[in-house]
Design an enzyme around this catalytic site. Structure first.
Site, PDB file in Angstrom:
ATOM      1  N   GLY A 134       2.440   2.184   5.255  1.00 47.77           N
ATOM      2  CA  GLY A 134       3.565   1.305   5.567  1.00 47.77           C
ATOM      3  C   GLY A 134       4.349   1.762   6.785  1.00 47.77           C
ATOM      4  O   GLY A 134       4.833   0.936   7.572  1.00 47.77           O
ATOM      5  N   CYS A 147       2.091   0.163  -8.514  1.00 48.59           N
ATOM      6  CA  CYS A 147       3.202   0.748  -7.763  1.00 48.59           C
ATOM      7  C   CYS A 147       4.423   0.860  -8.663  1.00 48.59           C
ATOM      8  O   CYS A 147       5.331   1.627  -8.381  1.00 48.59           O
ATOM      9  CB  CYS A 147       3.480  -0.035  -6.488  1.00 48.59           C
ATOM     10  SG  CYS A 147       3.744  -1.759  -6.785  1.00 48.59           S
ATOM     11  N   GLY A 201       0.835  -1.202   0.000  1.00 50.73           N
ATOM     12  CA  GLY A 201       0.000   0.000   0.000  1.00 50.73           C
ATOM     13  C   GLY A 201       0.863   1.243   0.000  1.00 50.73           C
ATOM     14  O   GLY A 201       2.018   1.216  -0.434  1.00 50.73           O
ATOM     15  N   SER A 202       0.304   2.316   0.513  1.00 52.39           N
ATOM     16  CA  SER A 202       1.010   3.600   0.471  1.00 52.39           C
ATOM     17  C   SER A 202       2.148   3.636   1.500  1.00 52.39           C
ATOM     18  O   SER A 202       2.148   2.880   2.475  1.00 52.39           O
ATOM     19  CB  SER A 202       0.034   4.737   0.785  1.00 52.39           C
ATOM     20  OG  SER A 202      -0.395   4.615   2.131  1.00 52.39           O
ATOM     21  N   GLU A 229       5.742  -3.440   0.898  1.00 52.64           N
ATOM     22  CA  GLU A 229       5.740  -3.176  -0.546  1.00 52.64           C
ATOM     23  C   GLU A 229       4.989  -1.872  -0.731  1.00 52.64           C
ATOM     24  O   GLU A 229       3.774  -1.865  -0.843  1.00 52.64           O
ATOM     25  CB  GLU A 229       4.953  -4.333  -1.178  1.00 52.64           C
ATOM     26  CG  GLU A 229       5.450  -4.847  -2.457  1.00 52.64           C
ATOM     27  CD  GLU A 229       6.862  -5.299  -2.382  1.00 52.64           C
ATOM     28  OE1 GLU A 229       7.715  -4.463  -2.710  1.00 52.64           O
ATOM     29  OE2 GLU A 229       7.121  -6.450  -2.014  1.00 52.64           O
TER      30      GLU A 229
HETATM   31  C1  UN1 Z   1       1.830  -3.502  -7.678  1.00 53.32           C
HETATM   32  O1  UN1 Z   1       1.537  -2.554  -8.391  1.00 53.32           O
HETATM   33  O2  UN1 Z   1       1.557  -3.479  -6.439  1.00 53.32           O
HETATM   34  O3  UN1 Z   1       5.500  -5.351 -11.948  1.00 53.32           O
HETATM   35  C2  UN1 Z   1       2.424  -4.751  -8.166  1.00 53.32           C
HETATM   36  C3  UN1 Z   1       4.290  -5.153 -12.082  1.00 53.32           C
HETATM   37  C4  UN1 Z   1       3.352  -6.211 -11.584  1.00 53.32           C
HETATM   38  C5  UN1 Z   1       3.107  -6.081 -10.127  1.00 53.32           C
HETATM   39  C6  UN1 Z   1       2.769  -4.726  -9.632  1.00 53.32           C
HETATM   40  N1  UN1 Z   1       3.938  -7.490 -11.846  1.00 53.32           N
HETATM   41  O4  UN1 Z   1       3.843  -4.158 -12.619  1.00 53.32           O
END
Ligand code: UN1
Length: 518
Positions: A252, A303, A247-248, A269
């Site tokens: 986190g 992300c 998440g953000s 993450e």
């Molecule tokens: C995410 O955005 O939390 O590499 C994961 C990627 C994907 C996973 C993204 N396999 O864009």
């Protein structure tokens, strides 16, 4: 039901995945229960209510943890390759449900159908990876400094893994965690995003079936639903040795502090602020494909989305022109229609943040060269469809320094050598993904060197998003430092034990210490 819902036969999808009008959002194995407040899941695609979910109360949470704890006692005793067989069966069930689950992901979250299927494919891939891994949970052996002694290390199951996941990858990120955790002999308690609770229920139903068919205890896979208070309960709970949270950065930091306060482990993450460096030696055609997919894929809500393009001044105008031309071709609309490139963003609040970001860009002195806007009218009734934006900015702008989960791409120039581009790329608080487009070996290798990108992911001649599951996934700095999915990411789901065995009749001490007793 609207035409969109009818178009994907949403009722059939929901039926196949075992979703009712009102669903208990708490589940341990095949037992579904919960009596807390109702969570309503609206589709950003057409604004329709899809279904309702009851949330987990404090006493129901207790019941889940007790069931998970009991399941762990059994599950950890099952040999790892046999646990791998369970994950293999789970992967097979995902194959059977790929179409339905992919459609639900697309309809509940708003990403394109292709990406919805892609996300389920990522789940299948991690299952395959985990099956092989189940025979490779290797430790090392060491040579003891003492005669007649043997030293080695082994990995044991950890216990309950608490998974807190985000709306943007509503199913894959759970699978990255669970597939590994299960072969490691752990049991999982999952709190999916409040924005995508039905995806959570669908996944839980699929694994519950596998567990039932194999006569395995309830609680190997548990689901809980609710707002941040449910997450808070998990992070404070010392019965959960590992919290894996996506998440953000703001979220986190709270998770990290809470888990650290009880000396638990966390796998984080968090946000990215990913850049592609475009050097004078870049293949422009490849650059445009990589940058456009990176910036507008999942409507800029990965992300790993490309947020910044750092372009050498000698090719700046050429790249800018090619990009603006490419953006003219983008079709925004119902993500279940495969002709569209971009679906809606998640909700009205996200739309507001998008608009605020655009205002801020201008206020800080930036220029919108593809201006964006919120779409209205037929097909856009949900109010969540926004046009992708390209803005010319400076890297130090406050708005550029933070992650806005929307399709906004920032362009900036660099001059001189690639070192100055690398400095800009690294000049943000986040450190998830990065890329360089170049055919120049020196530039590429410098970018990958210790003096290069400071991110967890650094690519050459591909974009920042779309990482394969085989590599460890995660990032540095405010991205949180965690690594999930491939490589040796499994180690965080186990506890390491060092064992020294003496097979002699004397007891020599290490470091040559003498301690004789008569
Ligand atoms: C995410 O955005 O939390 O590499 C994961 C990627 C994907 C996973 C993204 N396999 O864009």
């Amino acid at each position: 039901m609207t035409s969109i819902a009818t178009q994907i036969k949403i009722n059939e999808v929901l039926e196949q995945l075992g979703i009712q009008e009102i669903n208990p959002g708490t589940s341990t194995g095949s037992q579904h229960f919960s009596t807390g407040d109702i969570l309503e899941s609206y589709s950003p695609v057409d604004g329709q209510l899809i279904a309702k979910v009851t949330t987990t109360t404090a006493s129901e949470y207790e019941k889940v943890i007790l069931t998970a704890t009991a399941a762990f006692q059994t599950f950890r005793q099952i040999p790892a390759p046999k646990r791998g067989e369970i994950v293999r069966q789970f992967g097979d069930k995902l194959r059977q449900n790929k179409e339905a689950l992919g459609k639900l992901v697309s309809y509940e979250m708003g990403k394109s159908l292709q990406e919805g299927y892609g996300e389920v494919q990522e789940m299948i891939d991690i299952c395959d990876f985990a099956v092989g891994l189940s025979r490779q949970l290797h430790g090392l052996t060491m040579h003891s400094e003492r005669p007649g002694h043997r030293m080695y290390e082994q990995y044991h199951s950890l216990g309950i893994v608490g998974i807190i996941s985000a709306f943007n990858f509503p199913v894959a990120v759970w699978a990255w965690n669970t597939a590994l955790a299960w072969v490691c002999g752990d049991v999982c308690v999952w709190k999916p995003s409040e924005k995508t609770p039905l995806c959570g229920i669908a996944c839980q139903n699929i694994i519950a079936e596998v567990l039932k068919e194999n006569n395995l205890p309830e609680g190997i896979s548990c689901l809980i639903n609710g707002d941040y208070t449910v997450g808070e309960r998990m992070t404070q709970d010392s019965r959960i040795p590992l919290i894996s949270a996506t998440g953000s950065t703001r979220m986190g930091k709270i998770v990290a502090q809470t888990v650290a306060a009880r000396l638990g482990k966390s796998l984080l993450e968090l946000g990215g602020n990913n850049a592609i460096i475009v050097t004078p030696d870049a293949d422009i055609k490849m650059t445009i494909i990589g940058a456009v997919f990176g910036a507008v894929g999942t409507a800029g809500q990965r992300c790993t989305s490309t947020r910044r393009l750092i372009i050498h001044e000698s090719i700046y105008n050429k790249v800018k022109q090619a990009l603006t031309d490419a953006y003219k071709q983008l079709r925004i609309g119902n993500p279940l229609d495969e002709n569209n490139h971009i679906g809606p963003i998640i909700d009205q609040n996200a739309v507001k943040q998008y608009q605020q970001a655009l205002d801020k860009i201008i206020k800080e002195g930036g220029k919108l060269i593809v201006p964006g806007g919120v779409l209205s009218g037929e097909g856009y009734e949900s109010g969540c469809y926004v046009q992708p934006v390209i803005a010319e900015v400076e890297n130090h702008f406050e708005i550029v320094q933070c992650e806005t989960f929307a399709p906004i791409l920032y362009l900036m120039k660099y001059s001189g050598s690639v070192e100055s581009a690398i400095a800009l790329q690294n000049g943000v608080a986040q450190g998830l993904s990065s890329a360089i487009m170049t055919n120049n070996l020196r530039e590429a290798e410098l970018f990958l060197s210790v003096a290069g990108s400071d991110c967890g992911i650094a690519n050459v001649n591909i974009g920042t998003s779309g990482a394969e599951i085989g590599g460890a996934f995660g990032g540095e700095k405010e991205t949180g430092g965690g690594r999930e999915s491939g490589s040796d990411a499994w180690k965080v789901y186990m506890r390491r034990q060092t064992n020294t065995i003496n097979y002699t009749t004397s007891l020599p001490l290490a470091q040559g210490i003498k301690f004789d007793l008569d």
